[in-house]
Motif scaffolding. Structure first.
Motif, PDB file in Angstrom:
ATOM      1  N   ILE A 156       2.316 -10.023  -0.599  1.00 35.38           N
ATOM      2  CA  ILE A 156       1.208 -10.639  -1.511  1.00 35.38           C
ATOM      3  C   ILE A 156       0.168 -10.270  -0.457  1.00 35.38           C
ATOM      4  CG2 ILE A 156       0.156 -12.831  -2.344  1.00 35.38           C
ATOM      5  CD1 ILE A 156       2.916 -13.735  -2.689  1.00 35.38           C
ATOM      6  N   ASP A 157      -0.012 -10.688   0.645  1.00 37.79           N
ATOM      7  CA  ASP A 157      -1.349 -10.164   1.684  1.00 37.79           C
ATOM      8  C   ASP A 157      -1.637  -8.833   1.583  1.00 37.79           C
ATOM      9  OD1 ASP A 157      -3.007 -11.055   3.618  1.00 37.79           O
ATOM     10  OD2 ASP A 157      -1.811  -9.606   4.926  1.00 37.79           O
ATOM     11  N   ARG A 158      -0.528  -7.746   1.318  1.00 35.21           N
ATOM     12  CA  ARG A 158      -1.029  -6.405   1.422  1.00 35.21           C
ATOM     13  C   ARG A 158      -1.586  -5.931   0.027  1.00 35.21           C
ATOM     14  NH1 ARG A 158      -0.915  -2.465   5.234  1.00 35.21           N
ATOM     15  NH2 ARG A 158      -0.556  -0.405   4.409  1.00 35.21           N
ATOM     16  N   TYR A 159      -0.765  -6.141  -1.019  1.00 31.40           N
ATOM     17  CA  TYR A 159      -0.908  -5.553  -2.134  1.00 31.40           C
ATOM     18  C   TYR A 159      -1.885  -6.575  -3.314  1.00 31.40           C
ATOM     19  CZ  TYR A 159       2.199  -2.063  -0.357  1.00 31.40           C
ATOM     20  OH  TYR A 159       2.715  -1.160   0.496  1.00 31.40           O
ATOM     21  N   SER A 160      -2.189  -7.626  -2.795  1.00 27.25           N
ATOM     22  CA  SER A 160      -2.820  -8.591  -3.775  1.00 27.25           C
ATOM     23  C   SER A 160      -4.172  -7.908  -4.246  1.00 27.25           C
ATOM     24  CB  SER A 160      -3.097  -9.730  -3.399  1.00 27.25           C
ATOM     25  OG  SER A 160      -3.898  -9.938  -2.263  1.00 27.25           O
ATOM     26  N   VAL A 161      -4.740  -7.160  -3.321  1.00 26.51           N
ATOM     27  CA  VAL A 161      -5.963  -6.384  -3.888  1.00 26.51           C
ATOM     28  C   VAL A 161      -5.790  -5.352  -4.811  1.00 26.51           C
ATOM     29  CG1 VAL A 161      -6.719  -6.476  -1.311  1.00 26.51           C
ATOM     30  CG2 VAL A 161      -5.506  -4.403  -2.165  1.00 26.51           C
ATOM     31  N   LEU A 162      -4.637  -5.048  -5.222  1.00 27.16           N
ATOM     32  CA  LEU A 162      -4.614  -4.282  -6.438  1.00 27.16           C
ATOM     33  C   LEU A 162      -4.803  -4.772  -7.850  1.00 27.16           C
ATOM     34  CD1 LEU A 162      -1.500  -2.017  -5.510  1.00 27.16           C
ATOM     35  CD2 LEU A 162      -4.005  -1.518  -5.082  1.00 27.16           C
TER      36      LEU A 162
ATOM     37  N   ASP B 261       2.967  -0.945 -12.209  1.00 27.03           N
ATOM     38  CA  ASP B 261       3.526   0.264 -13.220  1.00 27.03           C
ATOM     39  C   ASP B 261       4.545   1.238 -12.321  1.00 27.03           C
ATOM     40  OD1 ASP B 261       4.313   1.432 -15.355  1.00 27.03           O
ATOM     41  OD2 ASP B 261       2.500   2.569 -15.639  1.00 27.03           O
ATOM     42  N   ILE B 262       5.318   0.455 -11.370  1.00 28.66           N
ATOM     43  CA  ILE B 262       6.411   1.373 -10.637  1.00 28.66           C
ATOM     44  C   ILE B 262       7.631   1.278 -11.461  1.00 28.66           C
ATOM     45  CG2 ILE B 262       4.897   1.123  -8.820  1.00 28.66           C
ATOM     46  CD1 ILE B 262       6.808  -1.406  -7.667  1.00 28.66           C
ATOM     47  N   GLY B 263       7.927   1.092 -12.554  1.00 27.01           N
ATOM     48  CA  GLY B 263       9.283   1.093 -13.050  1.00 27.01           C
ATOM     49  C   GLY B 263      10.342   0.307 -12.720  1.00 27.01           C
ATOM     50  N   GLU B 264      11.480   0.808 -12.311  1.00 25.03           N
ATOM     51  CA  GLU B 264      12.714   0.063 -11.757  1.00 25.03           C
ATOM     52  C   GLU B 264      12.930   0.496 -10.338  1.00 25.03           C
ATOM     53  OE1 GLU B 264      14.492  -2.016 -13.439  1.00 25.03           O
ATOM     54  OE2 GLU B 264      13.334  -1.697 -15.176  1.00 25.03           O
TER      55      GLU B 264
ATOM     56  N   GLU C 209       6.859   2.763  -2.687  1.00 26.31           N
ATOM     57  CA  GLU C 209       5.867   2.391  -1.566  1.00 26.31           C
ATOM     58  C   GLU C 209       4.783   3.603  -1.526  1.00 26.31           C
ATOM     59  OE1 GLU C 209       6.001   1.795   3.269  1.00 26.31           O
ATOM     60  OE2 GLU C 209       7.316   3.170   2.266  1.00 26.31           O
ATOM     61  N   LEU C 210       4.974   4.678  -1.818  1.00 35.13           N
ATOM     62  CA  LEU C 210       4.082   5.877  -1.675  1.00 35.13           C
ATOM     63  C   LEU C 210       2.947   5.557  -2.949  1.00 35.13           C
ATOM     64  CD1 LEU C 210       5.953   9.045  -0.996  1.00 35.13           C
ATOM     65  CD2 LEU C 210       4.377   7.915   0.542  1.00 35.13           C
ATOM     66  N   GLN C 211       3.506   5.173  -4.008  1.00 32.44           N
ATOM     67  CA  GLN C 211       2.386   4.938  -5.261  1.00 32.44           C
ATOM     68  C   GLN C 211       1.535   3.818  -5.049  1.00 32.44           C
ATOM     69  OE1 GLN C 211       4.519   4.545  -9.016  1.00 32.44           O
ATOM     70  NE2 GLN C 211       5.846   6.450  -8.630  1.00 32.44           N
ATOM     71  N   MET C 212       2.249   2.857  -4.345  1.00 31.46           N
ATOM     72  CA  MET C 212       1.352   1.342  -3.989  1.00 31.46           C
ATOM     73  C   MET C 212       0.560   1.685  -2.907  1.00 31.46           C
ATOM     74  SD  MET C 212       4.012  -1.512  -4.343  1.00 31.46           S
ATOM     75  CE  MET C 212       5.065  -1.017  -3.118  1.00 31.46           C
ATOM     76  N   GLU C 213       0.701   2.631  -1.757  1.00 38.50           N
ATOM     77  CA  GLU C 213      -0.154   2.858  -0.799  1.00 38.50           C
ATOM     78  C   GLU C 213      -1.366   3.853  -1.236  1.00 38.50           C
ATOM     79  OE1 GLU C 213      -0.525   1.774   2.328  1.00 38.50           O
ATOM     80  OE2 GLU C 213       1.163   0.425   1.890  1.00 38.50           O
ATOM     81  N   ASP C 214      -1.002   4.768  -2.371  1.00 39.71           N
ATOM     82  CA  ASP C 214      -2.142   5.639  -2.846  1.00 39.71           C
ATOM     83  C   ASP C 214      -3.166   4.664  -3.608  1.00 39.71           C
ATOM     84  OD1 ASP C 214      -3.349   7.877  -3.367  1.00 39.71           O
ATOM     85  OD2 ASP C 214      -2.170   8.135  -5.079  1.00 39.71           O
TER      86      ASP C 214
END
Length: 618
Positions: free
Chosen positions: A88-94, A120-123, A139-144
């Motif tokens: 939550i702390d890292r990816y809530s900004v999305l 929208d990263i599927g399964e 992880e690569l999609q979320m970091e991008d």
């Protein structure tokens, strides 16, 4: 007591086993405090040689160590593991602002569920009890996406801050500009007032000054005019009148005859090159590295007579500039200097008359090559610091023509090249230098003075070219210079045509009046000079075989005159080395021609200054 002390000392003695136990316990304690990482080393080759990689051996080591299986298992699983709080702390900004408001008050699992659904990263993820698991691609999609989101936020922040700072700077500059404008406008108005006031005062002074200055300038102009008239009268009284110099009778007769001279060959031959131009590059010398050390002042100081100085002479010389063993050469040098003065100072000599007078001087030098240094010295002396442009121009023209006819001696060569290169005017520095470098002191002087083509090219500082026709009808314009020989030109033309043997070809000069067969060592432009022989001028000698298309008697020549002249020239080197009591070249030529009776003596020349009678009709 002593027995108890011995017993305790025995108990405290350290053994190998006790030391090993203590060391092992210490190592285990240190290892429990740290997070150890193990490095597996892979051998690149069996011989441990650098820069050598054995693929098969490395692959076996990876397979046997289980590394490939570990990688496969890790790829098949979920290598990225984050706690709910960290996720939550890292990816809530999305999440958007509305989604962020909806997350408040929710459980961590629910919050993570909503964040993941918006990505929208599927399964590519799984939920655990306390962590969420992701595959590497997820992880690569979320970091991008996170990087793009943060970069956009940073850009917005920078835009707002820069706009704020620019706006504040603009307002401060606007306020400062208003203050500066107020100060400048007040200063301008104040200065304008003071300037108008000062201008009125200066205008009054200027009007009074101009009235007085106008009267002063009129008086000064009158004084200068009177002084200039007095100076001009004094210079005319001191200047020598070149019209009083005597003219040789032969030259006077020639100048009289050329008034009606019909130069048909000159009118036909001179013009701009319009046909195919073939360049002819004659070998020439290069300037010596020590040429700057050969100033002509040194030559004048070493070889001029004591009574002569290195300065332009305004009156005719009474003695020669250089020392001569023969008094005849001394007298002839003085006569030539008078002709040089007339050539340079008398501006009435133009065109053909100028060429005839200059060729008369050059012809005397060709007849007596020992005077070459003397005439070169006279021309250098008269062109040195010559402020009269017309006189200096004609002096350099004559110097260029003399350099086209006879080379200087070894003694004078470098001094003369240095002089013309340093002090030549109107483009004659490069022209005279080129003519001197194309020849050398070892060159044989030419047989005839320069032709009209050379005079015209020197006046206009242009190159020369002749029209050449091959036996097969091809026509070219080939570049020539004053020192081009028939052998050199024939070789160039043969090489241009691609002929196998260039030594068997010769040149034939042909015009509307004459046809000449040129010998190999004869100069090409001497053929033109021969047919341009002015009426009544000194006779020319040339090794060319000449045949006139018209009656040769009408040209003032006999039928084998050129052949006999050529035969006479063959005996010149032999006769010059024997005693004077033997037959001269002319007498030997007469005996070859079968004439045993000497010709009658020529009539006495008319007195100087008078016009001789015209020659009898042929």
């Amino acid at each position: 007591k002593e027995s108890k002390t011995k017993t305790m000392s025995r108990r405290k003695a350290k053994t190998v086993a006790s030391i090993f136990t203590q060391s092992l316990s210490k190592l285990i304690g240190n290892m429990s405090k740290c997070h150890p990482y193990f490095i597996r080393c892979i051998k690149p080759n069996k011989t441990k040689v650098p820069l050598e990689f054995d693929d098969h051996m490395v692959m076996e080591q990876l397979r046997y160590s289980g590394m490939l299986e570990t990688i496969r298992i890790r790829r098949a699983g979920y290598p990225v593991r984050l706690t709910f709080a960290d996720f939550i702390d890292r990816y809530s900004v999305l999440c958007s602002a509305r989604q962020s408001m909806n997350l408040l008050g929710e459980e961590p699992v629910a919050q993570c569920q909503k964040i993941v659904e918006g990505l929208d990263i599927g399964e590519l993820y799984k939920f655990g009890n306390s962590k969420i698991f992701f595959k590497e691609a997820a992880e690569l999609q979320m970091e991008d996406k996170r990087s793009q989101k943060l970069n956009g936020a940073v850009t917005v922040i920078q835009r707002v801050m820069k706009g704020y700072m620019a706006r504040r700077r603009f307002l401060s500059m606007k306020l400062a500009a208003v203050r500066i404008q107020a100060f400048v406008r007040s200063t301008i108005v104040r200065r304008r007032y003071l300037k108008v006031r000062q201008g009125i005062v200066r205008l009054q002074a200027l009007v009074r000054m101009r009235r007085e200055r106008k009267r002063y300038l009129l008086e000064l102009e009158e004084i200068k005019r009177i002084a200039a008239e007095e100076k001009m009268a004094a210079e005319k009284a001191e200047q020598f009148n070149v019209g009083l110099l005597e003219v040789p009778s032969e030259l006077a007769f020639t100048l009289h005859c050329i008034k009606d001279w019909n130069k048909v060959h000159i009118k036909e031959g001179l013009g701009e090159v319009k046909s195919k131009l073939m360049e002819y590059i004659q070998p020439s010398r290069t300037l010596s590295d020590s040429i700057n050390g050969f100033g002509f002042q040194k030559f004048a100081g070493a070889y001029f007579k004591e009574e002569h100085s290195w300065a332009r002479a305004k009156e005719p010389l009474t003695t020669s500039l250089l020392k001569h063993k023969d008094t005849t050469d001394e007298q002839q040098a003085v006569k030539i200097f008078k002709l040089i003065m007339r050539f340079m100072e008398d501006q009435s000599y133009k065109g053909v008359t100028e060429m005839v007078l200059g060729n008369s001087i050059i012809h005397q030098v060709l007849q007596n090559p020992g005077l070459a240094e003397e005439v070169y010295s006279q021309l250098c002396n008269q062109t040195w610091c010559n402020k009269d442009e017309a006189s200096s121009y004609k002096g350099w023209l004559l110097l260029a023509m003399l350099a086209s006819s006879i080379p200087p001696s070894h003694t004078m060569d470098n001094y003369l090249i240095n002089y013309v290169s340093s002090y030549g005017v109107n483009g004659y520095a490069s022209l005279c230098q080129q003519k001197l470098l194309q020849s050398s002191p070892n060159h044989t002087p030419r047989s005839c003075p320069p032709c009209s083509l050379e005079w015209g090219a020197a006046r206009e500082h242009k190159s020369m070219a002749l029209l050449v026709r091959y036996p097969d009808g091809d026509v070219f314009s080939v570049m020539v210079n004053s020192w081009t020989t028939a052998e050199e030109l024939a070789k160039t033309l043969a090489d241009k045509k691609g002929l196998a043997s260039s030594d068997t070809w010769s040149l034939t000069f042909e015009s509307s009046e004459v046809r000449q067969e040129l010998s190999g060592y004869s100069y090409v432009l001497d053929s033109i000079s021969l047919i341009e022989h002015p009426p009544g001028f000194y006779p020319y000698t040339t090794p060319c075989l000449t045949s006139w298309k018209e009656d040769p008697q009408s040209k003032g020549m006999s039928d084998g005159e050129n052949v006999n002249t050529f035969l006479d020239s063959l005996f010149d080197p032999l006769l010059n080395e024997i005693d004077e009591c033997l037959l001269s070249p002319d007498e030997l030529g007469k005996s070859i021609k079968g004439i045993g009776v000497p010709p009658p003596p020529p009539p006495p020349p008319p007195p100087a200054g008078s016009v001789p009678p015209p020659p009898p009709p042929p």
